[in-house]
Design an enzyme around this catalytic site. Structure first.
Site, PDB file in Angstrom:
ATOM      1  N   PRO A  96      92.419  83.709  29.995  1.00 19.10           N
ATOM      2  CA  PRO A  96      93.432  84.441  29.244  1.00 19.10           C
ATOM      3  C   PRO A  96      94.121  83.637  28.142  1.00 19.10           C
ATOM      4  O   PRO A  96      94.381  82.447  28.299  1.00 19.10           O
ATOM      5  CB  PRO A  96      94.451  84.842  30.319  1.00 19.10           C
ATOM      6  CG  PRO A  96      94.161  84.003  31.498  1.00 19.10           C
ATOM      7  CD  PRO A  96      92.716  83.628  31.422  1.00 19.10           C
ATOM      8  N   ASN A  97      94.362  84.335  27.051  1.00 20.25           N
ATOM      9  CA  ASN A  97      95.118  83.840  25.886  1.00 20.25           C
ATOM     10  C   ASN A  97      94.352  82.847  25.005  1.00 20.25           C
ATOM     11  O   ASN A  97      94.823  82.489  23.931  1.00 20.25           O
ATOM     12  CB  ASN A  97      96.467  83.220  26.316  1.00 20.25           C
ATOM     13  CG  ASN A  97      97.326  84.228  27.034  1.00 20.25           C
ATOM     14  OD1 ASN A  97      97.550  85.328  26.514  1.00 20.25           O
ATOM     15  ND2 ASN A  97      97.776  83.912  28.227  1.00 20.25           N
ATOM     16  N   TYR A 131      97.890  73.529  21.249  1.00 24.35           N
ATOM     17  CA  TYR A 131      96.461  73.897  21.322  1.00 24.35           C
ATOM     18  C   TYR A 131      95.712  73.716  20.003  1.00 24.35           C
ATOM     19  O   TYR A 131      94.508  73.975  19.947  1.00 24.35           O
ATOM     20  CB  TYR A 131      96.322  75.345  21.818  1.00 24.35           C
ATOM     21  CG  TYR A 131      96.907  75.549  23.201  1.00 24.35           C
ATOM     22  CD1 TYR A 131      96.328  74.934  24.303  1.00 24.35           C
ATOM     23  CD2 TYR A 131      98.045  76.330  23.410  1.00 24.35           C
ATOM     24  CE1 TYR A 131      96.858  75.082  25.578  1.00 24.35           C
ATOM     25  CE2 TYR A 131      98.584  76.493  24.679  1.00 24.35           C
ATOM     26  CZ  TYR A 131      97.988  75.867  25.756  1.00 24.35           C
ATOM     27  OH  TYR A 131      98.517  76.020  27.012  1.00 24.35           O
ATOM     28  N   ASN A 180      87.403  77.189  31.332  1.00 18.43           N
ATOM     29  CA  ASN A 180      88.831  77.001  31.089  1.00 18.43           C
ATOM     30  C   ASN A 180      89.477  78.305  31.547  1.00 18.43           C
ATOM     31  O   ASN A 180      89.443  79.313  30.828  1.00 18.43           O
ATOM     32  CB  ASN A 180      89.121  76.736  29.609  1.00 18.43           C
ATOM     33  CG  ASN A 180      90.609  76.464  29.374  1.00 18.43           C
ATOM     34  OD1 ASN A 180      91.434  76.688  30.256  1.00 18.43           O
ATOM     35  ND2 ASN A 180      90.937  76.005  28.178  1.00 18.43           N
ATOM     36  N   ALA A 230      95.836  80.019  32.507  1.00 15.54           N
ATOM     37  CA  ALA A 230      96.868  79.978  33.557  1.00 15.54           C
ATOM     38  C   ALA A 230      96.328  80.369  34.930  1.00 15.54           C
ATOM     39  O   ALA A 230      96.913  79.994  35.957  1.00 15.54           O
ATOM     40  CB  ALA A 230      98.033  80.882  33.163  1.00 15.54           C
ATOM     41  N   HIS A 245      96.006  77.838  37.813  1.00 17.26           N
ATOM     42  CA  HIS A 245      97.100  77.376  38.653  1.00 17.26           C
ATOM     43  C   HIS A 245      97.421  78.312  39.816  1.00 17.26           C
ATOM     44  O   HIS A 245      98.204  77.943  40.686  1.00 17.26           O
ATOM     45  CB  HIS A 245      98.352  77.162  37.791  1.00 17.26           C
ATOM     46  CG  HIS A 245      98.061  76.424  36.506  1.00 17.26           C
ATOM     47  ND1 HIS A 245      97.560  75.148  36.489  1.00 17.26           N
ATOM     48  CD2 HIS A 245      98.153  76.804  35.188  1.00 17.26           C
ATOM     49  CE1 HIS A 245      97.380  74.761  35.225  1.00 17.26           C
ATOM     50  NE2 HIS A 245      97.729  75.757  34.416  1.00 17.26           N
ATOM     51  N   ASP A 265      87.513  81.057  44.786  1.00 16.77           N
ATOM     52  CA  ASP A 265      86.491  81.507  45.743  1.00 16.77           C
ATOM     53  C   ASP A 265      85.186  81.862  45.037  1.00 16.77           C
ATOM     54  O   ASP A 265      84.101  81.606  45.562  1.00 16.77           O
ATOM     55  CB  ASP A 265      86.987  82.744  46.517  1.00 16.77           C
ATOM     56  CG  ASP A 265      87.935  82.372  47.657  1.00 16.77           C
ATOM     57  OD1 ASP A 265      88.058  81.172  47.968  1.00 16.77           O
ATOM     58  OD2 ASP A 265      88.549  83.299  48.225  1.00 16.77           O
ATOM     59  N   SER A 311      94.810  71.039  26.660  1.00 19.93           N
ATOM     60  CA  SER A 311      95.987  70.165  26.799  1.00 19.93           C
ATOM     61  C   SER A 311      95.837  69.300  28.049  1.00 19.93           C
ATOM     62  O   SER A 311      94.993  69.581  28.918  1.00 19.93           O
ATOM     63  CB  SER A 311      97.251  71.025  26.897  1.00 19.93           C
ATOM     64  OG  SER A 311      97.211  71.831  28.071  1.00 19.93           O
TER      65      SER A 311
HETATM   66  C1  DQA Z   1      95.060  75.506  29.373  1.00 13.63           C
HETATM   67  C2  DQA Z   1      96.273  74.991  30.161  1.00 13.63           C
HETATM   68  C3  DQA Z   1      96.860  76.102  30.997  1.00 13.63           C
HETATM   69  O1  DQA Z   1      97.968  75.623  31.749  1.00 13.63           O
HETATM   70  C4  DQA Z   1      97.332  77.229  30.114  1.00 13.63           C
HETATM   71  O2  DQA Z   1      97.836  78.286  30.886  1.00 13.63           O
HETATM   72  C5  DQA Z   1      96.253  77.709  29.175  1.00 13.63           C
HETATM   73  C6  DQA Z   1      95.423  76.714  28.524  1.00 13.63           C
HETATM   74  C7  DQA Z   1      94.502  74.423  28.413  1.00 13.63           C
HETATM   75  O3  DQA Z   1      93.374  74.617  27.958  1.00 13.63           O
HETATM   76  O4  DQA Z   1      95.164  73.436  28.127  1.00 13.63           O
HETATM   77  O5  DQA Z   1      96.137  78.891  28.902  1.00 13.63           O
HETATM   78  O6  DQA Z   1      94.045  75.848  30.294  1.00 13.63           O
END
Ligand code: DQA
Length: 143
Positions: free
Chosen positions: A9-10, A22, A73, A76, A79, A86, A101
């Site tokens: 996501p994102n 980023y 990747n 979020a 976490h 799974d 990051s």
């Molecule tokens: C991320 C780090 C995650 O904590 C964050 O929610 C992301 C990007 C990263 O690529 O640094 O969406 O996975």
């Protein structure tokens, strides 16, 4: 050899999203760098992005028999998604956890990764290069 790259996501908003963390390069540019890297290593590569947990899980299931390794990747979801953790365990395909990051140097909640323990390795904190370094490492593991 075929590698699947999953962006969670994102990540589709790279370039606009928090550029101080980023970077300013777009998602499209990152993907073209990933494809170029795969070509330089002589491996096939497919890139998938989803903002939905179920979409990521379905794609991991579809990887069985089609891909030799996965870079993920999970954004979020890293976490808190027991379901993605799974799925990675279930498919038995070597997966590498990737982060742009350095998640360990940020908020407390980002220091917890549910998927790290079920992945072969983690690459974090090298900016977009994390994906390219992870691809080198994964291809090396698979050879
Ligand atoms: C991320 C780090 C995650 O904590 C964050 O929610 C992301 C990007 C990263 O690529 O640094 O969406 O996975």
């Amino acid at each position: 050899m075929n590698i699947l790259v999953i962006h969670g996501p994102n990540l589709n908003l790279l370039g606009q999203r928090e550029p101080g963390i980023y970077g300013e390069e777009t998602f499209e540019k990152l993907n073209s760098d990933i494809m170029e890297k795969a070509a330089s290593l002589g491996v096939g590569c497919e890139i998938y992005q989803s903002n939905h947990e179920g979409g990521i899980i379905d794609k991991l299931h579809e990887a069985i028999g089609k891909f030799d390794g996965v870079l993920i990747n999970a954004g979020a979801y890293t976490h808190y998604s027991y379901a993605i953790m799974d799925a990675i365990s279930a498919i038995k395909i070597p997966c590498i956890e990737v982060h742009i990051s350095n998640v360990d140097s940020r908020e407390e909640f980002r220091k917890i990764s549910l998927i790290g323990p079920v992945c072969r390795a983690t690459v974090s904190g090298f900016g977009r290069n994390s994906y390219l370094l992870a691809m080198d490492g994964l291809v090396g593991l698979l050879k």
